[in-house]
Design a protein around this motif. Structure first.
Motif, PDB file in Angstrom:
ATOM      1  N   MET A 168       0.911  -1.108   0.087  1.00 20.72           N
ATOM      2  CA  MET A 168       0.076  -0.030  -0.140  1.00 20.72           C
ATOM      3  C   MET A 168       0.994   1.305  -0.040  1.00 20.72           C
ATOM      4  O   MET A 168       2.150   1.234   0.724  1.00 20.72           O
ATOM      5  N   ILE A 169       0.415   2.245  -0.619  1.00 20.82           N
ATOM      6  CA  ILE A 169       1.169   3.577  -0.952  1.00 20.82           C
ATOM      7  C   ILE A 169       0.599   4.461   0.165  1.00 20.82           C
ATOM      8  O   ILE A 169      -0.834   4.699   0.041  1.00 20.82           O
ATOM      9  N   LYS A 170       1.122   5.057   1.227  1.00 19.84           N
ATOM     10  CA  LYS A 170       0.523   6.218   1.905  1.00 19.84           C
ATOM     11  C   LYS A 170       0.834   7.541   1.608  1.00 19.84           C
ATOM     12  O   LYS A 170       2.001   7.894   1.184  1.00 19.84           O
ATOM     13  N   CYS A 171       0.067   8.439   1.480  1.00 20.11           N
ATOM     14  CA  CYS A 171       0.327   9.791   0.992  1.00 20.11           C
ATOM     15  C   CYS A 171       0.085  10.732   2.272  1.00 20.11           C
ATOM     16  O   CYS A 171      -0.796  10.713   2.907  1.00 20.11           O
ATOM     17  N   HIS A 172       1.234  11.392   2.391  1.00 15.33           N
ATOM     18  CA  HIS A 172       1.567  12.315   3.496  1.00 15.33           C
ATOM     19  C   HIS A 172       1.134  13.542   3.534  1.00 15.33           C
ATOM     20  O   HIS A 172       1.491  14.803   4.006  1.00 15.33           O
ATOM     21  N   LEU A 173       0.057  13.928   2.177  1.00 17.05           N
ATOM     22  CA  LEU A 173       0.053  15.201   1.831  1.00 17.05           C
ATOM     23  C   LEU A 173      -0.758  15.999   3.102  1.00 17.05           C
ATOM     24  O   LEU A 173      -0.583  17.156   3.281  1.00 17.05           O
ATOM     25  N   SER A 174      -1.790  15.374   3.692  1.00 19.73           N
ATOM     26  CA  SER A 174      -2.738  15.951   4.753  1.00 19.73           C
ATOM     27  C   SER A 174      -1.747  16.337   5.988  1.00 19.73           C
ATOM     28  O   SER A 174      -1.829  17.497   6.622  1.00 19.73           O
ATOM     29  N   ARG A 175      -0.698  15.597   6.356  1.00 21.73           N
ATOM     30  CA  ARG A 175       0.253  15.898   7.218  1.00 21.73           C
ATOM     31  C   ARG A 175       1.200  16.985   6.799  1.00 21.73           C
ATOM     32  O   ARG A 175       1.372  18.162   7.641  1.00 21.73           O
ATOM     33  N   LEU A 176       1.575  17.077   5.531  1.00 20.05           N
ATOM     34  CA  LEU A 176       2.353  18.304   5.172  1.00 20.05           C
ATOM     35  C   LEU A 176       1.634  19.637   5.301  1.00 20.05           C
ATOM     36  O   LEU A 176       2.068  20.805   5.633  1.00 20.05           O
ATOM     37  N   MET A 177       0.246  19.597   4.859  1.00 16.89           N
ATOM     38  CA  MET A 177      -0.520  20.574   4.681  1.00 16.89           C
ATOM     39  C   MET A 177      -0.856  21.114   6.296  1.00 16.89           C
ATOM     40  O   MET A 177      -0.855  22.329   6.574  1.00 16.89           O
ATOM     41  N   GLY A 178      -1.098  20.050   7.081  1.00 18.81           N
ATOM     42  CA  GLY A 178      -1.326  20.393   8.561  1.00 18.81           C
ATOM     43  C   GLY A 178      -0.070  21.162   9.294  1.00 18.81           C
ATOM     44  O   GLY A 178      -0.405  22.419   9.922  1.00 18.81           O
ATOM     45  N   GLU A 179       1.158  20.549   9.088  1.00 19.12           N
ATOM     46  CA  GLU A 179       2.175  21.264   9.469  1.00 19.12           C
ATOM     47  C   GLU A 179       2.363  22.592   9.244  1.00 19.12           C
ATOM     48  O   GLU A 179       3.009  23.526   9.840  1.00 19.12           O
ATOM     49  N   ARG A 180       1.847  23.068   7.957  1.00 19.07           N
ATOM     50  CA  ARG A 180       2.043  24.496   7.309  1.00 19.07           C
ATOM     51  C   ARG A 180       0.662  25.204   7.401  1.00 19.07           C
ATOM     52  O   ARG A 180       0.547  26.164   7.018  1.00 19.07           O
ATOM     53  N   ARG A 181      -0.531  24.653   7.925  1.00 20.50           N
ATOM     54  CA  ARG A 181      -1.749  25.079   8.246  1.00 20.50           C
ATOM     55  C   ARG A 181      -2.475  25.557   6.972  1.00 20.50           C
ATOM     56  O   ARG A 181      -2.791  26.572   6.938  1.00 20.50           O
ATOM     57  N   LEU A 182      -2.399  24.614   5.933  1.00 21.50           N
ATOM     58  CA  LEU A 182      -2.628  24.929   4.553  1.00 21.50           C
ATOM     59  C   LEU A 182      -4.033  24.054   4.278  1.00 21.50           C
ATOM     60  O   LEU A 182      -4.281  23.149   4.764  1.00 21.50           O
ATOM     61  N   LYS A 183      -5.089  24.966   3.756  1.00 25.04           N
ATOM     62  CA  LYS A 183      -6.466  24.266   3.437  1.00 25.04           C
ATOM     63  C   LYS A 183      -6.000  23.827   1.934  1.00 25.04           C
ATOM     64  O   LYS A 183      -5.394  24.307   1.295  1.00 25.04           O
ATOM     65  N   ILE A 184      -7.030  22.963   1.495  1.00 19.54           N
ATOM     66  CA  ILE A 184      -7.224  22.344  -0.031  1.00 19.54           C
ATOM     67  C   ILE A 184      -6.929  23.383  -0.886  1.00 19.54           C
ATOM     68  O   ILE A 184      -6.457  23.574  -1.939  1.00 19.54           O
ATOM     69  N   ALA A 185      -7.994  24.422  -0.650  1.00 21.96           N
ATOM     70  CA  ALA A 185      -8.133  25.563  -1.512  1.00 21.96           C
ATOM     71  C   ALA A 185      -6.766  26.392  -1.662  1.00 21.96           C
ATOM     72  O   ALA A 185      -6.507  27.091  -2.765  1.00 21.96           O
ATOM     73  N   ASP A 186      -6.140  26.460  -0.474  1.00 21.60           N
ATOM     74  CA  ASP A 186      -4.849  27.208  -0.752  1.00 21.60           C
ATOM     75  C   ASP A 186      -3.776  26.703  -1.508  1.00 21.60           C
ATOM     76  O   ASP A 186      -3.370  27.163  -2.403  1.00 21.60           O
ATOM     77  N   VAL A 187      -3.698  25.006  -1.472  1.00 20.90           N
ATOM     78  CA  VAL A 187      -2.744  24.444  -2.238  1.00 20.90           C
ATOM     79  C   VAL A 187      -3.165  24.305  -3.782  1.00 20.90           C
ATOM     80  O   VAL A 187      -2.146  24.494  -4.549  1.00 20.90           O
ATOM     81  N   ALA A 188      -4.480  24.302  -4.074  1.00 23.61           N
ATOM     82  CA  ALA A 188      -5.112  24.345  -5.304  1.00 23.61           C
ATOM     83  C   ALA A 188      -4.866  25.787  -5.955  1.00 23.61           C
ATOM     84  O   ALA A 188      -4.342  25.712  -7.048  1.00 23.61           O
TER      85      ALA A 188
END
Length: 68
Positions: free
Chosen positions: A1-21
């Motif tokens: 299985m491949i785990k994606c750490h995007l949620s952790r990276l975003m949480g550390e920087r306090r970013l929302k999905i809209a911000d990254v988009a």
């Protein structure tokens, strides 16, 4: 299985999905699927954009988890 750490990276920087988009130009749906780990495939260009945006190596974004 491949785990994606995007949620952790975003949480550390306090970013929302809209911000990254907005900042990356990637489709919001793509980011949402990676964030929720429901994506079944990802374009290599999208991975590159995210790695450059977060200034991380691909191994910080994805991890291969051995099946038990």
């Amino acid at each position: 299985m491949i785990k994606c750490h995007l949620s952790r990276l975003m949480g550390e920087r306090r970013l929302k999905i809209a911000d990254v988009a907005r900042d990356t130009g990637l489709n919001r749906g793509t980011i949402t699927r990676l964030y929720n780990e429901t994506a079944s495939r990802v374009e290599l260009n999208d991975i590159e954009v995210l790695c450059r945006y977060f200034d991380v190596d691909i191994t910080a974004l994805f991890e291969l988890i051995k099946d038990e």
